[in-house]
Design a protein around this motif. Structure first.
Motif, PDB file in Angstrom:
ATOM      1  N   ALA A  22       0.838  -1.205   0.000  1.00 37.57           N
ATOM      2  CA  ALA A  22       0.000   0.000   0.000  1.00 37.57           C
ATOM      3  C   ALA A  22       0.871   1.253   0.000  1.00 37.57           C
ATOM      4  N   ARG A  23       1.925   1.239   0.788  1.00 36.33           N
ATOM      5  CA  ARG A  23       2.840   2.389   0.847  1.00 36.33           C
ATOM      6  C   ARG A  23       3.503   2.608  -0.510  1.00 36.33           C
ATOM      7  N   GLU A  24       3.970   1.518  -1.136  1.00 38.97           N
ATOM      8  CA  GLU A  24       4.618   1.624  -2.448  1.00 38.97           C
ATOM      9  C   GLU A  24       3.647   2.165  -3.491  1.00 38.97           C
ATOM     10  N   ASP A  25       2.409   1.664  -3.452  1.00 39.70           N
ATOM     11  CA  ASP A  25       1.402   2.139  -4.402  1.00 39.70           C
ATOM     12  C   ASP A  25       1.120   3.616  -4.192  1.00 39.70           C
ATOM     13  N   ALA A  26       1.002   4.026  -2.938  1.00 38.32           N
ATOM     14  CA  ALA A  26       0.752   5.444  -2.640  1.00 38.32           C
ATOM     15  C   ALA A  26       1.917   6.304  -3.094  1.00 38.32           C
ATOM     16  N   MET A  27       3.137   5.823  -2.889  1.00 34.43           N
ATOM     17  CA  MET A  27       4.313   6.592  -3.294  1.00 34.43           C
ATOM     18  C   MET A  27       4.392   6.723  -4.815  1.00 34.43           C
ATOM     19  N   SER A  28       4.067   5.644  -5.529  1.00 31.87           N
ATOM     20  CA  SER A  28       4.142   5.707  -6.988  1.00 31.87           C
ATOM     21  C   SER A  28       3.019   6.556  -7.565  1.00 31.87           C
TER      22      SER A  28
END
Length: 138
Positions: free
Chosen positions: A43-49
């Motif tokens: 979820a964090r990676e998706d939000a960052m991208s």
């Protein structure tokens, strides 16, 4: 995010599970982007991208959608379920259940917004019961 449901229900039902976290662009993970204990990281990676502007744009777009006037037209067995600790969505869940004819409202104790991960067995049972109510021969 939905692996506990996919694993538990795949032998009984045809499941369509889009790759939402990677929006179809996830690399080498198969058809599902979130696995095991990597939920927060994914979820964090998706939000960052997505970035702040992309995220805010999606929230603005989603907040403009209002299907409440269509709820009385729902004609299939419906269960509206919400974690008791998911305070931002409790009122909306109750409103949805009240407006959908014959809907069942389930408030799940000691659960939050992602209660399908917190209590997967209970979530899966609710899915089975709701689907079987609409398709008793399955």
């Amino acid at each position: 995010m939905w692996m506990p449901q996919i694993d538990a229900l795949k032998d009984s039902f045809h499941i369509v599970a889009p790759d939402l976290p990677g929006l179809g662009r996830s690399k080498d993970l198969g058809p599902f982007s979130i696995r095991g204990n990597h939920i927060k990281a994914a979820a964090r990676e998706d939000a960052m991208s997505t970035g702040k502007d992309g995220f805010l744009s999606a929230v603005r777009s989603a907040s403009g959608v209002d299907f409440r006037s269509s709820l009385p037209d729902v004609r299939v067995p419906t269960t509206v379920a919400c974690g008791a600790n998911d305070r931002p969505n409790l009122r909306a869940s109750k409103e949805m259940a009240a407006k959908i004819p014959g809907a069942r409202l389930e408030i799940i104790s000691e659960a939050g917004h992602v209660w399908n991960l917190e209590k997967p067995e209970q979530f899966n049972l609710l899915i089975r019961e709701t689907v079987r109510a609409g398709f008793p021969e399955n």
